[in-house]
Design an enzyme around this catalytic site. Structure first.
Site, PDB file in Angstrom:
ATOM      1  N   LYS A 154       0.862  -1.196   0.000  1.00 32.06           N
ATOM      2  CA  LYS A 154       0.000   0.000   0.000  1.00 32.06           C
ATOM      3  C   LYS A 154       0.891   1.236   0.000  1.00 32.06           C
ATOM      4  O   LYS A 154       1.754   1.391   0.879  1.00 32.06           O
ATOM      5  CB  LYS A 154      -0.912  -0.042   1.234  1.00 32.06           C
TER       6      LYS A 154
HETATM    7  O1  G3P Z   1      -9.117   2.397   4.184  1.00 36.29           O
HETATM    8  C1  G3P Z   1      -8.827   3.684   4.659  1.00 36.29           C
HETATM    9  C2  G3P Z   1      -9.561   3.890   5.916  1.00 36.29           C
HETATM   10  O2  G3P Z   1      -9.010   3.099   6.924  1.00 36.29           O
HETATM   11  C3  G3P Z   1      -9.674   5.291   6.361  1.00 36.29           C
HETATM   12  O3  G3P Z   1     -10.849   5.339   7.045  1.00 36.29           O
HETATM   13  O4  G3P Z   1     -12.482   6.213   8.617  1.00 36.29           O
HETATM   14  O5  G3P Z   1     -10.024   6.737   8.900  1.00 36.29           O
HETATM   15  O6  G3P Z   1     -11.341   7.773   7.061  1.00 36.29           O
HETATM   16  P1  G3P Z   1     -11.190   6.581   7.952  1.00 36.29           P
END
Ligand code: G3P
Length: 218
Positions: A87
Site C-alpha cells: 500500500k
Molecule cells: O481504508 C482507509 C480507511 O481506513 C480510512 O478510514 O475512517 O479513517 O477515514 P477513515
C-alpha cells in the site's frame, strides 16, 4: 464486487472470514496503532498472521515517503507472504514506486486518493487497486460516492485494469452506494458489513415462522 475488511483487529477479521464473504483485508498505520501493534518485527508478524486467516489480498502500508525507502520497504513487505499487497500513498515518489512494483509483477494499492486526477495517475502507473477515501471527502462536505462513480467511468472508458477499492467507508449505506456506483471492491469496518444483514421485516418474519412452527410442533 469484492468485500475487504478495513481493520487490523484479528477477532474481527476472523468473524468476517467465518461469515464466508471476505475477499481481503486493508490496514493502515493508524489501524495497526489502534491494535497496539508496534515495532517492525511485531508489525510484520501481524501481517503474516492476517494472511494466514484470510484467502485474499492483504494491504500492508509503507511508512517511507521517498522512492528508495518505499522500494526497500515494499519489497520487504511483499516477501512476507504472497497475499501481501503493497500500500503506497498518492505522492510523486509513490507513483514512481507503484510503476516499479507493477513492472515487477507485485500487487499495489494506491492509498489516500481524493480526486479523479490522482486515480488516473495510479492507473497509469499500473496500480492493482486505487483507494479513494469516501468518508473523508464526505467529512469536508464533498461527495465521496460521486468520486467513485467518476473513477469507475474513466477506468471503464479506457479499459484500465486497476480496481476501484472504495475506502474510508463509515456505514452500511456507503457500501450500497458504492455497489450502485460500480466499485470493484469495498473495504469497510465489520459493523458496516454486518449492517447489511439487518432488516426489521426479516426479524419479524422469522419470529412469526418459528412461532407458527412451534404452535403445532411444540
Ligand atoms: O481504508 C482507509 C480507511 O481506513 C480510512 O478510514 O475512517 O479513517 O477515514 P477513515
Amino acid at each position: 464486487m469484492k468485500f475487504f475488511i478495513d481493520t487490523a483487529n484479528i477477532e474481527q477479521i476472523k468473524e468476517a472470514q467465518d461469515l464466508g464473504i471476505l475477499d481481503g483485508v486493508t490496514t493502515n498505520p493508524s489501524l495497526m496503532a489502534k491494535e497496539g501493534i508496534k515495532g517492525d518485527e511485531n508489525i510484520k508478524n501481524h501481517y503474516k498472521n492476517i494472511c494466514e486467516i484470510v484467502d485474499g489480498d492483504v494491504s500492508a502500508e509503507v511508512i517511507s515517503v521517498d522512492y528508495e525507502g518505499m522500494i526497500k520497504e515494499g519489497e520487504s513487505l511483499a516477501a512476507l507472504h504472497p497475499q501481501i499487497t503493497i500500500k503506497i500513498p498518492m505522492i510523486k515518489d509513490g507513483v514512481k514506486a507503484i510503476k516499479y512494483f507493477s513492472d515487477k509483477g507485485l500487487k499495489t494499492n494506491c492509498t489516500l486518493v481524493f480526486s479523479a486526477g490522482q486515480a488516473l495517475l495510479a492507473a497509469k502507473a499500473g496500480a492493482t487497486y486505487v483507494s479513494p477515501f469516501i468518508g473523508r471527502l464526505d467529512d469536508i462536505s464533498s461527495n465521496g460516492i460521486e468520486l467513485i462513480a467518476q473513477i469507475v467511468d474513466i477506468y471503464n472508458y479506457y479499459g484500465f485494469k486497476t480496481e476501484v477499492l472504495a475506502a474510508s467507508i463509515r456505514h452500511t449505506q456507503h457500501i450500497i452506494q458504492c455497489a450502485e456506483a460500480g466499485a470493484d471492491v469495498i473495504t469497510a469496518p465489520l459493523n458496516a458489513i454486518l449492517g447489511l444483514l439487518k432488516h426489521p421485516l426479516t426479524d419479524a418474519g422469522l419470529e412469526k415462522f418459528l412461532a407458527d412452527y412451534h404452535k403445532l410442533n411444540g
